[in-house]
Design a protein around this motif. Structure first.
Motif, PDB file in Angstrom:
ATOM      1  N   TYR A  94       0.787  -1.209  -0.157  1.00  0.00           N
ATOM      2  CA  TYR A  94       0.111  -0.223   0.022  1.00  0.00           C
ATOM      3  C   TYR A  94       0.828   1.220  -0.183  1.00  0.00           C
ATOM      4  O   TYR A  94       2.173   1.279   0.414  1.00  0.00           O
ATOM      5  CB  TYR A  94      -0.955  -0.021   0.965  1.00  0.00           C
ATOM      6  N   ILE A 110      -0.433   4.557   1.406  1.00  0.00           N
ATOM      7  CA  ILE A 110      -0.760   5.649   2.105  1.00  0.00           C
ATOM      8  C   ILE A 110       0.044   6.144   2.955  1.00  0.00           C
ATOM      9  O   ILE A 110      -0.071   7.373   3.373  1.00  0.00           O
ATOM     10  CB  ILE A 110      -2.026   4.830   3.045  1.00  0.00           C
ATOM     11  N   HIS A 121      -7.462   2.593  -3.500  1.00  0.00           N
ATOM     12  CA  HIS A 121      -6.819   3.480  -2.533  1.00  0.00           C
ATOM     13  C   HIS A 121      -7.662   4.611  -2.077  1.00  0.00           C
ATOM     14  O   HIS A 121      -7.277   5.394  -0.926  1.00  0.00           O
ATOM     15  CB  HIS A 121      -5.585   3.625  -2.704  1.00  0.00           C
ATOM     16  N   GLY A 130     -10.402   5.550   6.985  1.00  0.00           N
ATOM     17  CA  GLY A 130      -9.246   5.086   6.239  1.00  0.00           C
ATOM     18  C   GLY A 130      -8.187   4.290   7.028  1.00  0.00           C
ATOM     19  O   GLY A 130      -7.802   3.257   6.850  1.00  0.00           O
ATOM     20  N   ILE A 183      -8.932   0.818   7.911  1.00  0.00           N
ATOM     21  CA  ILE A 183      -8.436  -0.024   6.890  1.00  0.00           C
ATOM     22  C   ILE A 183      -7.136  -0.281   6.980  1.00  0.00           C
ATOM     23  O   ILE A 183      -6.882  -1.381   6.770  1.00  0.00           O
ATOM     24  CB  ILE A 183      -9.316   0.445   5.819  1.00  0.00           C
ATOM     25  N   PHE A 184      -6.220   0.837   7.036  1.00  0.00           N
ATOM     26  CA  PHE A 184      -4.711   0.501   7.041  1.00  0.00           C
ATOM     27  C   PHE A 184      -4.264  -0.197   8.187  1.00  0.00           C
ATOM     28  O   PHE A 184      -3.461  -1.064   7.807  1.00  0.00           O
ATOM     29  CB  PHE A 184      -4.017   1.960   7.067  1.00  0.00           C
ATOM     30  N   ASP A 194      -2.470  -3.574   7.394  1.00  0.00           N
ATOM     31  CA  ASP A 194      -0.951  -3.832   8.030  1.00  0.00           C
ATOM     32  C   ASP A 194      -0.844  -5.030   8.828  1.00  0.00           C
ATOM     33  O   ASP A 194      -0.072  -5.576   9.061  1.00  0.00           O
ATOM     34  CB  ASP A 194      -0.711  -2.354   8.788  1.00  0.00           C
ATOM     35  N   THR A 246     -10.383   4.688  -0.788  1.00  0.00           N
ATOM     36  CA  THR A 246     -10.893   4.060   0.689  1.00  0.00           C
ATOM     37  C   THR A 246      -9.982   4.401   1.719  1.00  0.00           C
ATOM     38  O   THR A 246     -10.517   4.660   2.846  1.00  0.00           O
ATOM     39  CB  THR A 246     -11.332   2.663   0.528  1.00  0.00           C
ATOM     40  N   LEU A 247      -8.647   4.408   1.635  1.00  0.00           N
ATOM     41  CA  LEU A 247      -7.787   4.572   2.766  1.00  0.00           C
ATOM     42  C   LEU A 247      -7.689   6.153   2.988  1.00  0.00           C
ATOM     43  O   LEU A 247      -7.076   6.528   3.903  1.00  0.00           O
ATOM     44  CB  LEU A 247      -6.531   4.297   2.027  1.00  0.00           C
TER      45      LEU A 247
END
Length: 541
Positions: free
Chosen positions: A95, A97, A395, A403, A406-407, A411, A397-398
């Protein structure tokens, strides 16, 4: 073979390969994970399990993965089709973010007044802890801080949980768009473009690291922080969890079992000395982690002295270190904007390399599966564009108000020890037992002119599978549900989703193997022998 190489593409020079791999493996794990783990697990004593496992697991798996890629000239799936057809099906995605958050912080760093240095902003609740630079004292009005409120309320706009995603944070969305645009133009021409980008992105973080190191060591209280970082607590070596966390850090920071080393190695010439490269790159990675600890804990020591607390009250790992503790510390320094810009510029460049290498690895893997469709230059560029655009949309959504939840879920469950250890076991079984450790050593000797010692074969066949299996079992025995700040518990469906992510990586290998067994004609014995028999490509060279 020359035609194949022209279609596949190769590094323009050995230097570009080294820079890209270095940029990929030297990342966030070196800056925000290793120093904290070292402090938490015995200080200087943690270097014992870390160093031992770096040799036993890190260097040996690094050589295995990069050599497999170089020998087969294929991506993460098709390389196993050549080495051991039954073992193909090992792929992990990542990811972006963190790069987005760092980019937004970098933008805010150019303000005349750092927004996380005061509580006079619209997002503040009026109940925060701030440092008064006039009296040189900390003003305690509640248990939170201005930096925490900026992170949670201004940057993230945190909702009440994953059940409430809320709206998209438009500033984060713009940073996400910029990050994906940079990624596209870094890899749209394949390794020819990514190799050129790495000249800057892989080297400049070390300039920033050196600047921050010099500044950190000259701060008052810096050596108190370094004491906490390195003070050896030998009793911690008797704790099995310390050894497990050291092994997990090796997998994480060396980018093992993610497929990126296989892919990057596949663009090398057949006679590249990957054996020597392995030692130097692993040494660079571990050395960077060690130096980063001085950068981080010298600043935390300064911060602790300013707040009149102990270092353990400000030391933490993960996003809290990079986006709360460190910005709060730089706000207390003279010229805070300069030091904040240096830190977040370094953070961005550390994530950029890792990000585009992960994306390039995925694209190469698919291109190698369907070479007629995706290796042509125009089709390749269109395919890269489709991947980047679709990934940007996913992404989004993050960067919603929910978000961060979700992250944390990705993770925690997307890169667990379950995935790492299971794939490590599969790789070692495929190379050490099915393909054959002796035959693989012969290939490395043929490619590099140097034969790996018996130690490597012992690690591939026995030590790594055994250690990975033990870690795998202990993770399942000690498993606890993910919580955030000890107050938010995810709904049951989120935990089911998390385990689905974990098992998607774990089950890919046996499901693919079962599919191959069903689709291949012949008796069970004939099919097994055929699928376990490596294709002979050495004669091509």
């Amino acid at each position: 073979l020359n035609v194949l190489f022209q279609i596949k593409g190769q590094w323009a020079s050995k230097r570009e390969y080294i820079l890209v791999v270095a940029g990929s493996v030297v990342g966030l794990g070196n800056v925000w994970r290793f120093p904290y783990l070292c402090y938490k697990n015995g200080g200087g004593a943690f270097l014992v399990p870390y160093g031992l496992l770096a040799v036993v697991c890190g260097i040996t798996l690094f050589l295995l993965e990069s050599s497999v890629g170089q020998y087969t000239q294929e991506g993460f799936i098709t390389c196993w089709r050549k080495m051991c057809p039954l073992a193909q099906g090992e792929l992990i995605f990542n990811y972006i973010i963190i790069q987005v958050w760092a980019l937004l912080y970098l933008v805010f760093s150019f303000r005349s007044q750092l927004p996380w240095a005061s509580c006079e902003n619209t997002w503040n609740t009026g109940k925060v802890t701030i440092f008064d630079s006039l009296t040189n004292q900390t003003v305690l009005t509640n248990t939170t801080s201005a930096a925490t409120e900026f992170w949670e309320r201004r940057v993230l706009g945190m909702s009440g949980g994953i059940e409430d995603l809320g709206s998209v944070r438009w500033e984060l969305a713009l940073c996400l768009l910029a990050s994906w645009m940079f990624c596209y133009f870094s890899i749209w021409k394949g390794v020819r473009s990514s190799g050129k980008v790495a000249y800057f992105t892989a080297t400049f973080p070390y300039v920033m690291l050196l600047i921050l190191l010099i500044r950190g060591l000259t701060l008052p209280g810096a050596w108190d922080g370094i004491y906490y970082y390195l003070y050896p607590n030998l009793n911690r070596l008797a704790n099995l969890e310390v050894w497990i966390e050291a092994g997990s850090q090796i997998f994480f920071s060396f980018s093992l079992t993610t497929g990126s080393l296989n892919v990057l190695g596949s663009y090398n010439e057949y006679n590249n000395n990957c054996y020597k490269d392995c030692f130097w790159l692993c040494l660079l990675n571990s050395g960077t982690s060690f130096v980063a600890g001085f950068v981080v804990f010298s600043v935390l020591g300064f911060m602790a002295q300013k707040q009149d607390v102990t270092v353990d009250n400000v030391a933490e790992s993960g996003p809290g270190l990079a986006f709360i503790a460190y910005p709060q510390a730089t706000a207390m320094m003279p010229l805070p904007q300069f030091w904040t810009v240096c830190f977040f510029l370094m953070l961005i460049l550390l994530t950029v390399d890792t990000h585009f290498v992960i994306v390039e690895s995925s694209i190469t893997t698919v291109s190698d599966l369907f070479p007629k469709w995706f290796r042509a230059p125009v089709r390749h560029e269109i395919f890269v564009l489709i991947i980047c655009v679709s990934s940007f949309l996913i992404h989004l959504t993050l960067v919603t108000e929910g978000g961060i939840y979700i992250f944390q879920l990705i993770d925690f469950y997307g890169s667990t020890r379950v995935c790492q250890n299971f794939i490590a076991i599969c790789e070692c079984l495929a190379v050490g037992w099915i393909f054959g450790a002796d035959q693989f050593s012969n290939i490395i000797e043929d490619m590099t002119g140097q034969r790996p010692s018996v130690f490597f074969k012992v690690c591939w066949k026995y030590i790594i599978p055994l250690l990975s299996l033990i870690s795998f079992i202990l993770y399942l025995v000690d498993y606890k549900h993910l919580k955030i700040n000890d107050w938010y518990t995810y709904p049951d469906w989120a935990y089911v989703l998390g385990w689905t992510m974990t098992l998607s990586s774990v089950l890919m290998v046996p499901l693919w193997a079962a599919g191959q067994m069903c689709l291949t004609a012949g008796t069970f014995r004939q099919v097994s022998v055929h699928l376990l028999q490596p294709k002979q490509y050495a004669s091509f060279f």
